[in-house]
Design a protein around this motif. Structure first.
Motif, mmCIF file in Angstrom:
data_model
loop_
_atom_site.group_PDB
_atom_site.id
_atom_site.type_symbol
_atom_site.label_atom_id
_atom_site.label_comp_id
_atom_site.label_asym_id
_atom_site.label_seq_id
_atom_site.Cartn_x
_atom_site.Cartn_y
_atom_site.Cartn_z
ATOM 1 N N ARG A 1 -4.856 -2.375 24.728
ATOM 2 C CA ARG A 1 -5.148 -2.081 26.143
ATOM 3 C C ARG A 1 -6.622 -1.728 26.331
ATOM 4 O O ARG A 1 -7.266 -2.190 27.282
ATOM 5 N N LEU A 2 -7.150 -0.916 25.422
ATOM 6 C CA LEU A 2 -8.548 -0.506 25.546
ATOM 7 C C LEU A 2 -9.484 -1.689 25.296
ATOM 8 O O LEU A 2 -10.509 -1.833 25.980
ATOM 9 N N ALA A 3 -9.138 -2.550 24.344
ATOM 10 C CA ALA A 3 -9.950 -3.740 24.082
ATOM 11 C C ALA A 3 -9.969 -4.651 25.306
ATOM 12 O O ALA A 3 -11.012 -5.189 25.681
ATOM 13 N N ARG A 4 -8.810 -4.819 25.948
ATOM 14 C CA ARG A 4 -8.747 -5.637 27.163
ATOM 15 C C ARG A 4 -9.632 -5.062 28.258
ATOM 16 O O ARG A 4 -10.321 -5.790 28.983
ATOM 17 N N ARG B 1 -10.704 8.841 19.958
ATOM 18 C CA ARG B 1 -10.430 8.524 18.556
ATOM 19 C C ARG B 1 -10.600 7.021 18.288
ATOM 20 O O ARG B 1 -11.140 6.631 17.245
ATOM 21 N N ILE B 2 -10.153 6.205 19.231
ATOM 22 C CA ILE B 2 -10.300 4.753 19.068
ATOM 23 C C ILE B 2 -11.778 4.366 19.080
ATOM 24 O O ILE B 2 -12.238 3.577 18.238
ATOM 25 N N PHE B 3 -12.523 4.920 20.021
ATOM 26 C CA PHE B 3 -13.957 4.629 20.082
ATOM 27 C C PHE B 3 -14.658 5.031 18.780
ATOM 28 O O PHE B 3 -15.535 4.314 18.279
ATOM 29 N N LEU B 4 -14.282 6.182 18.245
ATOM 30 C CA LEU B 4 -14.884 6.631 16.987
ATOM 31 C C LEU B 4 -14.562 5.655 15.862
ATOM 32 O O LEU B 4 -15.451 5.291 15.069
ATOM 33 N N ARG B 5 -13.313 5.225 15.791
ATOM 34 C CA ARG B 5 -12.899 4.284 14.746
ATOM 35 C C ARG B 5 -13.640 2.955 14.892
ATOM 36 O O ARG B 5 -14.099 2.370 13.899
ATOM 37 N N TRP B 6 -13.787 2.467 16.117
ATOM 38 C CA TRP B 6 -14.504 1.214 16.338
ATOM 39 C C TRP B 6 -15.987 1.360 16.029
ATOM 40 O O TRP B 6 -16.618 0.419 15.533
ATOM 41 N N ILE C 1 -17.904 -2.194 15.414
ATOM 42 C CA ILE C 1 -17.486 -3.046 16.536
ATOM 43 C C ILE C 1 -18.254 -2.681 17.802
ATOM 44 O O ILE C 1 -18.635 -3.547 18.593
ATOM 45 N N ILE C 2 -18.502 -1.380 17.993
ATOM 46 C CA ILE C 2 -19.226 -0.894 19.168
ATOM 47 C C ILE C 2 -20.154 0.233 18.745
ATOM 48 O O ILE C 2 -20.054 0.760 17.625
ATOM 49 N N THR C 3 -21.040 0.591 19.642
ATOM 50 C CA THR C 3 -21.714 1.888 19.580
ATOM 51 C C THR C 3 -21.466 2.573 20.917
ATOM 52 O O THR C 3 -21.374 1.901 21.954
ATOM 53 N N LYS C 4 -21.344 3.882 20.902
ATOM 54 C CA LYS C 4 -21.074 4.619 22.133
ATOM 55 C C LYS C 4 -22.000 5.819 22.213
ATOM 56 O O LYS C 4 -22.149 6.575 21.260
ATOM 57 N N LYS C 5 -22.633 5.969 23.374
ATOM 58 C CA LYS C 5 -23.481 7.123 23.645
ATOM 59 C C LYS C 5 -23.226 7.565 25.064
ATOM 60 O O LYS C 5 -23.470 6.820 26.016
ATOM 61 N N GLN D 1 -12.251 -9.147 20.503
ATOM 62 C CA GLN D 1 -11.310 -10.135 21.030
ATOM 63 C C GLN D 1 -10.079 -10.253 20.141
ATOM 64 O O GLN D 1 -8.955 -10.407 20.638
ATOM 65 N N LYS D 2 -10.277 -10.127 18.832
ATOM 66 C CA LYS D 2 -9.154 -10.193 17.904
ATOM 67 C C LYS D 2 -8.239 -8.987 18.092
ATOM 68 O O LYS D 2 -7.005 -9.110 18.049
ATOM 69 N N LEU D 3 -8.821 -7.805 18.329
ATOM 70 C CA LEU D 3 -8.020 -6.611 18.594
ATOM 71 C C LEU D 3 -7.158 -6.797 19.845
ATOM 72 O O LEU D 3 -6.006 -6.363 19.893
ATOM 73 N N MET D 4 -7.729 -7.444 20.861
ATOM 74 C CA MET D 4 -6.968 -7.698 22.084
ATOM 75 C C MET D 4 -5.820 -8.656 21.813
ATOM 76 O O MET D 4 -4.679 -8.435 22.242
ATOM 77 N N LYS D 5 -6.077 -9.736 21.074
ATOM 78 C CA LYS D 5 -5.059 -10.761 20.833
ATOM 79 C C LYS D 5 -3.966 -10.287 19.898
ATOM 80 O O LYS D 5 -2.837 -10.770 19.962
#
Length: 206
Positions: free
Chosen positions: A135-138, A172-177, A182-186, A199-203
């Motif tokens: 859901r979050l990937a989508r 927690r998901i953002f931290l794992r990614w 896969i991402i950076t978050k600030k 995209q693979k996580l979404m599929k």
């Protein structure tokens, strides 16, 4: 899509600006206008019978709000609030009902719009049974389509209510990614580093 609205109808619309945080209307009010979003972003939310606040959608240009209430002659079903400074066309309900409810061009426009929205809403309804990561990937991929690889997030409460995932679990998901590259978050900004993996996580949840 607005190219399909007859010019004589556009001429009856008012151009209005709503500042961030301002409400276009609130749940259970009498509907007074239908709004056509030109710029900005709107949050559509409401109070569930359980008492929980639920976010139904984050509307981007060129969404329409107030259309269902117009045809059902009901009170407003949800709150509509500007999440950014937003520019809209507002068309009074009285004008629509008095002059355009029998206009075939106007009705054809709304049929096209409602059909398109149905196609977009069905996957959102179906995703409730999908894993939280899917859901979050989508959600991120949809925002990526609108904003690019660097995404400005809404507040955590809105995302949590929209996706039905707790804010703590989202973090927690953002931290794992982030750890996986896969991402950076600030703060409220997410940059997608690996689009294919996202995209693979979404599929994987489909």
């Amino acid at each position: 899509m607005y190219d399909h609205i007859p010019e004589r109808i556009i001429a009856r619309m008012d151009l209005q600006c709503y500042e961030k945080g301002e409400f276009l209307f609130r749940q259970d009010e009498e509907i007074h206008a239908v709004f056509f979003l030109l710029e900005g972003k709107l949050q559509v939310d409401g109070l569930h019978p359980s008492g929980k606040q639920v976010v139904f959608s984050m509307d981007e240009p060129f969404s329409i709000v107030g259309d269902l209430e117009l045809f059902n002659a009901q009170r407003v079903a949800a709150n509509v609030q500007a999440m950014q400074d937003s520019l809209v066309f507002a068309m009074p309900v009285d004008v629509i009902r008095d002059y355009y409810m029998d206009d075939p061009h106007f009705l054809q426009f709304f049929i096209r719009y409602l059909t398109q929205r149905l196609y977009l809403d069905v996957p959102l309804i179906m995703q409730a049974s999908l894993p939280a990561e899917t859901r979050l990937a989508r959600y991120l991929l949809l925002d990526c389509h609108n904003q690019g690889m660097v995404i400005r997030l809404e507040n955590r409460e809105s995302i949590s209510a929209l996706l039905n995932i707790s804010a703590r679990h989202i973090n927690r998901i953002f931290l794992r990614w982030s750890q996986a590259g896969i991402i950076t978050k600030k703060n409220k900004q997410v940059q997608i580093l690996d689009l294919q993996r996202l995209q693979k996580l979404m599929k994987n949840g489909t």
